[in-house]
Design a protein around this motif. Sequence first.
Motif, PDB file in Angstrom:
ATOM      1  N   GLU A   1      14.221 -10.948   9.165  1.00  0.00           N
ATOM      2  CA  GLU A   1      14.253 -10.146   8.750  1.00  0.00           C
ATOM      3  C   GLU A   1      13.462  -8.543   8.905  1.00  0.00           C
ATOM      4  N   ALA A   2      12.993  -7.539   8.526  1.00  0.00           N
ATOM      5  CA  ALA A   2      12.186  -6.485   8.331  1.00  0.00           C
ATOM      6  C   ALA A   2      12.550  -5.800   7.621  1.00  0.00           C
ATOM      7  N   SER A   3      11.353  -5.694   7.596  1.00  0.00           N
ATOM      8  CA  SER A   3      10.475  -4.894   6.201  1.00  0.00           C
ATOM      9  C   SER A   3       9.883  -3.489   6.745  1.00  0.00           C
ATOM     10  N   LEU A   4       9.522  -2.685   6.326  1.00  0.00           N
ATOM     11  CA  LEU A   4       8.747  -1.085   5.985  1.00  0.00           C
ATOM     12  C   LEU A   4       7.902  -0.521   4.530  1.00  0.00           C
ATOM     13  N   THR A   5       6.557  -0.760   4.734  1.00  0.00           N
ATOM     14  CA  THR A   5       5.646  -0.533   3.520  1.00  0.00           C
ATOM     15  C   THR A   5       4.614   0.986   4.468  1.00  0.00           C
ATOM     16  N   VAL A   6       5.167   1.852   2.994  1.00  0.00           N
ATOM     17  CA  VAL A   6       4.502   3.267   3.113  1.00  0.00           C
ATOM     18  C   VAL A   6       3.700   3.519   1.993  1.00  0.00           C
ATOM     19  N   ARG A   7       2.899   3.991   2.023  1.00  0.00           N
ATOM     20  CA  ARG A   7       1.839   4.849   0.534  1.00  0.00           C
ATOM     21  C   ARG A   7       1.258   5.887   1.314  1.00  0.00           C
ATOM     22  N   ALA A   8       2.362   7.041   0.205  1.00  0.00           N
ATOM     23  CA  ALA A   8       2.246   8.466   0.296  1.00  0.00           C
ATOM     24  C   ALA A   8       1.169   9.009   0.099  1.00  0.00           C
ATOM     25  N   GLU A   9       0.273  10.323   0.811  1.00  0.00           N
ATOM     26  CA  GLU A   9      -0.213  11.492   0.552  1.00  0.00           C
ATOM     27  C   GLU A   9      -0.030  12.834  -0.310  1.00  0.00           C
ATOM     28  N   TRP A  10       0.261  13.693  -1.116  1.00  0.00           N
ATOM     29  CA  TRP A  10       0.543  14.430  -0.749  1.00  0.00           C
ATOM     30  C   TRP A  10      -0.283  15.772  -0.847  1.00  0.00           C
ATOM     31  N   ASP A  11      -0.001  16.798  -0.649  1.00  0.00           N
ATOM     32  CA  ASP A  11      -0.570  18.571   0.075  1.00  0.00           C
ATOM     33  C   ASP A  11      -1.806  19.041  -1.886  1.00  0.00           C
ATOM     34  N   ASN A  12      -1.427  18.359  -2.872  1.00  0.00           N
ATOM     35  CA  ASN A  12      -2.605  18.597  -3.585  1.00  0.00           C
ATOM     36  C   ASN A  12      -3.147  17.345  -3.730  1.00  0.00           C
TER      37      ASN A  12
END
Length: 382
Positions: A120-131
């Motif tokens: 099994e393989a997984s990807l976890t992300v969290r984003a921040e926008w330019d605002n």
Amino acid sequence: MNRLSFRRAVAVAAGALLGIGGVATFAAPASAHHSELKVTAECDSATGEWVTTWTVGTVAPAGVRNYKLIQADAVSTGGENAGQFTIDGIQAGAVEGKEYPYTVGEPVVGQARLANDVTEASLTVRAEWDNKFKETEAKSTSIKFSESCDKVVTPPPATASPKATVTADCTGDVAVKLENGEEATKPASFTVTGTDGFSEKATVEPGKDKTIKVPAKNAGKITVTEEDQEEPLFDDKPAAAEGCVKPGEPSGGYLSTCDELIFEISNPADGETVTITFTPNKGEAKTLTVEPGKTGTVAFKAEEGLTVTPTGEGLDETEPIAWEKPEECDTPAPGQGGGEDEPTLPLTGAATSAIIAGAAVLLAAGVVLFLVARRRKVRFTA
């Protein structure tokens, strides 16, 4: 009885509406910011690895153009190399000096190769926008592998290992030796061509060889090709043979004795059979044939005015050869007379033996008075 004025009721209602509107105004942008993830995988049977493709995209309100990932954690489970791994093209933080490197609405695609035994393989992300809006909760996606990705070994294509050796012999004929090396995995298919339409094909198994003979008349230029080779293995005039010994030249001599005109022919072992005819001016002709490695003689009875003419194929000199009486034939031996009125006796005994022995020595020594010059010259080699 309490009464509520109509104006106050309208004001309360207006305030409520304004509050709801305010919530919608500020809540809507918050719900519009989010990440979207996707992953696919394929087995690379050439290497025995899983090729995983990860896609990250984000949604944001109008006017928000760029974002970055403040979290990008890739983890695999199962297999010997389980744990954190890197996805090429997806990373957290600034990229190439850009604070917000990714564009809203344009997917970011990255790849990672994983061992064949990963489960099994997984990807976890969290984003921040330019605002400056940040996701409060990380987004994840994963993929499970129900089987291993096995490497399929494809055998190399079968190949020949051709070689050609071209050798001329002393007659001008050429031997073309065709070989296929031990390391070859298929037969070699050769074509040998010469001049005047000569052409012959041959198939040689690995580790074997064959020889094709090309006659001298077709050996002006020889070309050897093999079906899998772009260039000819040989394409030239064969080199002349070295160290060839051509037939030797017989030699001849003659000797006048008191009684005979003797001719001798010596033929070397590497010569060819020679035949000479000796024609006297008086009497019948005699023919002498001498094989290679042999010596032969022929004699004519001596008399005044005798001449003998040798003739034969390839003979350089054919002038008549005259008998010349040796001086010792006029000198009587002691005790055998010698006075003016006394007749001389024939030479016999020791004196005659000496003359004959001397004649033999002269012939053996090669008192050469004519040569049999054949068309080929004698060649000596080490």
